[in-house]
Structure formats: structure tokens, C-alpha cells
Design a protein around this motif. Sequence first.
Motif, PDB file in Angstrom:
ATOM      1  N   THR A 102      35.323  82.416  57.333  1.00 53.54           N
ATOM      2  CA  THR A 102      34.629  81.521  58.265  1.00 53.54           C
ATOM      3  C   THR A 102      34.165  80.265  57.543  1.00 53.54           C
ATOM      4  OG1 THR A 102      33.898  83.372  59.634  1.00 53.54           O
ATOM      5  CG2 THR A 102      32.680  81.303  59.854  1.00 53.54           C
ATOM      6  N   ARG A 103      33.553  80.446  56.396  1.00 51.08           N
ATOM      7  CA  ARG A 103      33.052  79.286  55.645  1.00 51.08           C
ATOM      8  C   ARG A 103      34.192  78.356  55.221  1.00 51.08           C
ATOM      9  NH1 ARG A 103      29.322  79.439  50.194  1.00 51.08           N
ATOM     10  NH2 ARG A 103      29.260  77.188  49.884  1.00 51.08           N
ATOM     11  N   LEU A 104      35.289  78.930  54.760  1.00 51.42           N
ATOM     12  CA  LEU A 104      36.442  78.117  54.361  1.00 51.42           C
ATOM     13  C   LEU A 104      37.010  77.356  55.554  1.00 51.42           C
ATOM     14  CD1 LEU A 104      38.274  80.605  51.988  1.00 51.42           C
ATOM     15  CD2 LEU A 104      37.356  78.360  51.332  1.00 51.42           C
ATOM     16  N   LEU A 105      37.152  78.051  56.680  1.00 50.73           N
ATOM     17  CA  LEU A 105      37.732  77.413  57.860  1.00 50.73           C
ATOM     18  C   LEU A 105      36.837  76.303  58.389  1.00 50.73           C
ATOM     19  CD1 LEU A 105      40.015  77.228  59.849  1.00 50.73           C
ATOM     20  CD2 LEU A 105      38.992  79.114  61.140  1.00 50.73           C
ATOM     21  N   VAL A 106      35.537  76.532  58.441  1.00 44.97           N
ATOM     22  CA  VAL A 106      34.609  75.486  58.887  1.00 44.97           C
ATOM     23  C   VAL A 106      34.715  74.270  57.973  1.00 44.97           C
ATOM     24  CG1 VAL A 106      32.153  74.893  59.060  1.00 44.97           C
ATOM     25  CG2 VAL A 106      32.998  77.000  60.098  1.00 44.97           C
ATOM     26  N   VAL A 119      44.297  70.256  64.300  1.00 36.69           N
ATOM     27  CA  VAL A 119      44.896  71.136  63.303  1.00 36.69           C
ATOM     28  C   VAL A 119      45.639  72.231  64.065  1.00 36.69           C
ATOM     29  CG1 VAL A 119      44.380  72.874  61.529  1.00 36.69           C
ATOM     30  CG2 VAL A 119      43.191  70.682  61.504  1.00 36.69           C
ATOM     31  N   SER A 120      46.818  72.591  63.572  1.00 35.90           N
ATOM     32  CA  SER A 120      47.579  73.676  64.190  1.00 35.90           C
ATOM     33  C   SER A 120      47.734  74.823  63.200  1.00 35.90           C
ATOM     34  CB  SER A 120      48.963  73.174  64.626  1.00 35.90           C
ATOM     35  OG  SER A 120      49.752  72.855  63.487  1.00 35.90           O
ATOM     36  N   LEU A 121      48.189  75.950  63.701  1.00 31.61           N
ATOM     37  CA  LEU A 121      48.482  77.101  62.859  1.00 31.61           C
ATOM     38  C   LEU A 121      49.437  78.017  63.594  1.00 31.61           C
ATOM     39  CD1 LEU A 121      46.816  79.831  63.989  1.00 31.61           C
ATOM     40  CD2 LEU A 121      44.898  78.517  63.107  1.00 31.61           C
ATOM     41  N   ASN A 122      50.016  78.933  62.855  1.00 30.64           N
ATOM     42  CA  ASN A 122      50.847  79.987  63.421  1.00 30.64           C
ATOM     43  C   ASN A 122      50.249  81.300  62.941  1.00 30.64           C
ATOM     44  OD1 ASN A 122      53.370  81.963  63.012  1.00 30.64           O
ATOM     45  ND2 ASN A 122      53.770  80.559  64.705  1.00 30.64           N
ATOM     46  N   GLY A 137      37.261  77.206  67.964  1.00 30.11           N
ATOM     47  CA  GLY A 137      37.813  76.186  68.838  1.00 30.11           C
ATOM     48  C   GLY A 137      39.319  76.124  68.962  1.00 30.11           C
ATOM     49  N   PHE A 138      40.040  77.015  68.328  1.00 31.87           N
ATOM     50  CA  PHE A 138      41.497  77.029  68.475  1.00 31.87           C
ATOM     51  C   PHE A 138      41.876  77.664  69.813  1.00 31.87           C
ATOM     52  CE2 PHE A 138      41.214  76.481  63.926  1.00 31.87           C
ATOM     53  CZ  PHE A 138      42.369  75.790  63.581  1.00 31.87           C
ATOM     54  N   ILE A 139      42.905  77.099  70.438  1.00 29.94           N
ATOM     55  CA  ILE A 139      43.451  77.676  71.664  1.00 29.94           C
ATOM     56  C   ILE A 139      44.946  77.934  71.447  1.00 29.94           C
ATOM     57  CG2 ILE A 139      41.749  76.638  73.218  1.00 29.94           C
ATOM     58  CD1 ILE A 139      43.936  74.554  73.928  1.00 29.94           C
ATOM     59  N   THR A 140      45.461  78.925  72.146  1.00 27.97           N
ATOM     60  CA  THR A 140      46.878  79.256  72.042  1.00 27.97           C
ATOM     61  C   THR A 140      47.714  78.159  72.686  1.00 27.97           C
ATOM     62  OG1 THR A 140      46.355  81.607  72.092  1.00 27.97           O
ATOM     63  CG2 THR A 140      48.611  80.991  72.639  1.00 27.97           C
ATOM     64  N   VAL A 141      48.788  77.765  72.004  1.00 27.04           N
ATOM     65  CA  VAL A 141      49.714  76.774  72.548  1.00 27.04           C
ATOM     66  C   VAL A 141      50.659  77.514  73.504  1.00 27.04           C
ATOM     67  CG1 VAL A 141      51.551  75.128  72.004  1.00 27.04           C
ATOM     68  CG2 VAL A 141      49.568  75.341  70.474  1.00 27.04           C
ATOM     69  N   PRO A 142      50.598  77.202  74.807  1.00 26.48           N
ATOM     70  CA  PRO A 142      51.451  77.904  75.775  1.00 26.48           C
ATOM     71  C   PRO A 142      52.931  77.783  75.420  1.00 26.48           C
ATOM     72  CG  PRO A 142      49.832  76.519  76.901  1.00 26.48           C
ATOM     73  CD  PRO A 142      49.763  76.176  75.438  1.00 26.48           C
ATOM     74  N   GLY A 143      53.645  78.896  75.550  1.00 25.24           N
ATOM     75  CA  GLY A 143      55.081  78.898  75.304  1.00 25.24           C
ATOM     76  C   GLY A 143      55.478  78.934  73.845  1.00 25.24           C
ATOM     77  N   SER A 144      54.533  79.103  72.936  1.00 25.29           N
ATOM     78  CA  SER A 144      54.860  79.077  71.508  1.00 25.29           C
ATOM     79  C   SER A 144      55.152  80.455  70.924  1.00 25.29           C
ATOM     80  CB  SER A 144      53.711  78.428  70.724  1.00 25.29           C
ATOM     81  OG  SER A 144      52.539  79.230  70.796  1.00 25.29           O
ATOM     82  N   GLU A 145      55.088  81.486  71.725  1.00 20.55           N
ATOM     83  CA  GLU A 145      55.317  82.842  71.223  1.00 20.55           C
ATOM     84  C   GLU A 145      56.755  82.993  70.742  1.00 20.55           C
ATOM     85  OE1 GLU A 145      54.286  82.129  74.321  1.00 20.55           O
ATOM     86  OE2 GLU A 145      52.178  82.695  74.275  1.00 20.55           O
ATOM     87  N   ASN A 156      51.522  79.866  68.112  1.00 19.53           N
ATOM     88  CA  ASN A 156      50.794  78.732  67.555  1.00 19.53           C
ATOM     89  C   ASN A 156      49.450  78.586  68.242  1.00 19.53           C
ATOM     90  OD1 ASN A 156      52.997  78.246  65.962  1.00 19.53           O
ATOM     91  ND2 ASN A 156      53.692  76.462  67.084  1.00 19.53           N
ATOM     92  N   MET A 157      48.495  78.053  67.483  1.00 20.61           N
ATOM     93  CA  MET A 157      47.176  77.723  68.016  1.00 20.61           C
ATOM     94  C   MET A 157      46.861  76.297  67.592  1.00 20.61           C
ATOM     95  SD  MET A 157      45.014  81.263  67.420  1.00 20.61           S
ATOM     96  CE  MET A 157      43.867  80.992  68.787  1.00 20.61           C
ATOM     97  N   LEU A 158      46.010  75.635  68.353  1.00 20.33           N
ATOM     98  CA  LEU A 158      45.658  74.244  68.111  1.00 20.33           C
ATOM     99  C   LEU A 158      44.156  74.054  68.262  1.00 20.33           C
ATOM    100  CD1 LEU A 158      46.965  71.378  67.690  1.00 20.33           C
ATOM    101  CD2 LEU A 158      46.882  71.151  70.180  1.00 20.33           C
ATOM    102  N   CYS A 159      43.557  73.331  67.337  1.00 23.44           N
ATOM    103  CA  CYS A 159      42.151  72.945  67.412  1.00 23.44           C
ATOM    104  C   CYS A 159      42.113  71.429  67.465  1.00 23.44           C
ATOM    105  CB  CYS A 159      41.376  73.455  66.208  1.00 23.44           C
ATOM    106  SG  CYS A 159      39.631  73.022  66.211  1.00 23.44           S
TER     107      CYS A 159
END
Length: 162
Positions: A102-106, A119-122, A137-145, A156-159
Motif C-alpha cells: 500500500t505504501r509503495l503504491l501510494v 497509470v495502467s496495470l495488468n 482508485g483503479f477500475i477495470t478496463v472493459p473488454g481487456s480480459e 487491465n486496470m486504470l487509475c
Amino acid sequence: MDYAVRALTVDDEPVVWEMLQYASHEPSLDSVQKQPYLARYASSWGRVGDVGCVAIRDTASIGAAWLRLWLEEDKGFGYVNDVIPELAMAVLPDYRGQGVGTRLLVQVLDMAKEWFPAVSLNVRADNPVVRLYERLGFITVPGSEIVNRTGGISFNMLCEFE
């Protein structure tokens, strides 16, 4: 637990390699280095667009979170576009569940806000860290599965920053 967090530097490429092994769930560093689609997340660390931080306890690295920009023709797993970097992170198993991630991500998100619109991630669908990403605050990117390299599902997720 007592530890410090500091920005990654170009001299920290070995740390990025070590943490990539944990982030990719590979059994050895050699295994990571032999897979070009994984190795690119650490190779030549410190290039333009690389941003990250590392958690250190005593003199040992216990976790890291880092960002890399990709161009569409060389995109990473979590690629969204050429101006949004992709996040990778790992915390050593003995230090998980203690707030290090958590600390690293913040901290890395705070760093990213100065330079990037988002910022994105998989992530693997069954990875418990998904809850942390959502909380920050990341949300799933629709259709990225997709079916990932281990046969499971990743997405994928996007913040996005305001």
C-alpha cells in the motif's frame, strides 16, 4: 515494522530485476531474463519515463513499485496508450500483508501524478492485490480480459488522475 521508502535510481536495476521475478511469479531470475516479454519490464532501467520507489529494511530491498512507458509497437501487458505508463510491483513474501505494498503504491501514484494523466496495470483475476488497486482508485478496463501465459484470466486496470 521499520523500513524506509525511496525513489528508484538508475543504479537500482538489480532491485527491479529481483522484484520482477516476484511480480511475474517466476521461480528464478534466470527464468525472467530468458523471457523477453517479461525482461523488458526491468531491462535498461532508468530510461525516459521510468519512475518508481523501493522499500528497504536494514540494507535489503523488500518491495518495489515502478512505472514504464510503452509505445504501441512495443506495448506491455497493461498497455493503454503511449502517454500512460504501466505499473509493476512486488513485495517479498515475508513482508506481504503489512502495508508495504500500500505504501509503495501510494508513493508511486503520487510520483506519477506529476508526469502522467493516469497509470495502467495488468493483473491476474485471482490475485488478492486487486482489492488494493480498487481501493486506491483503479477500475477495470472493459473488454481487456485475456487468457494469460499461465492459462488463467488477466485484465487491465486504470487509475486516472484529476
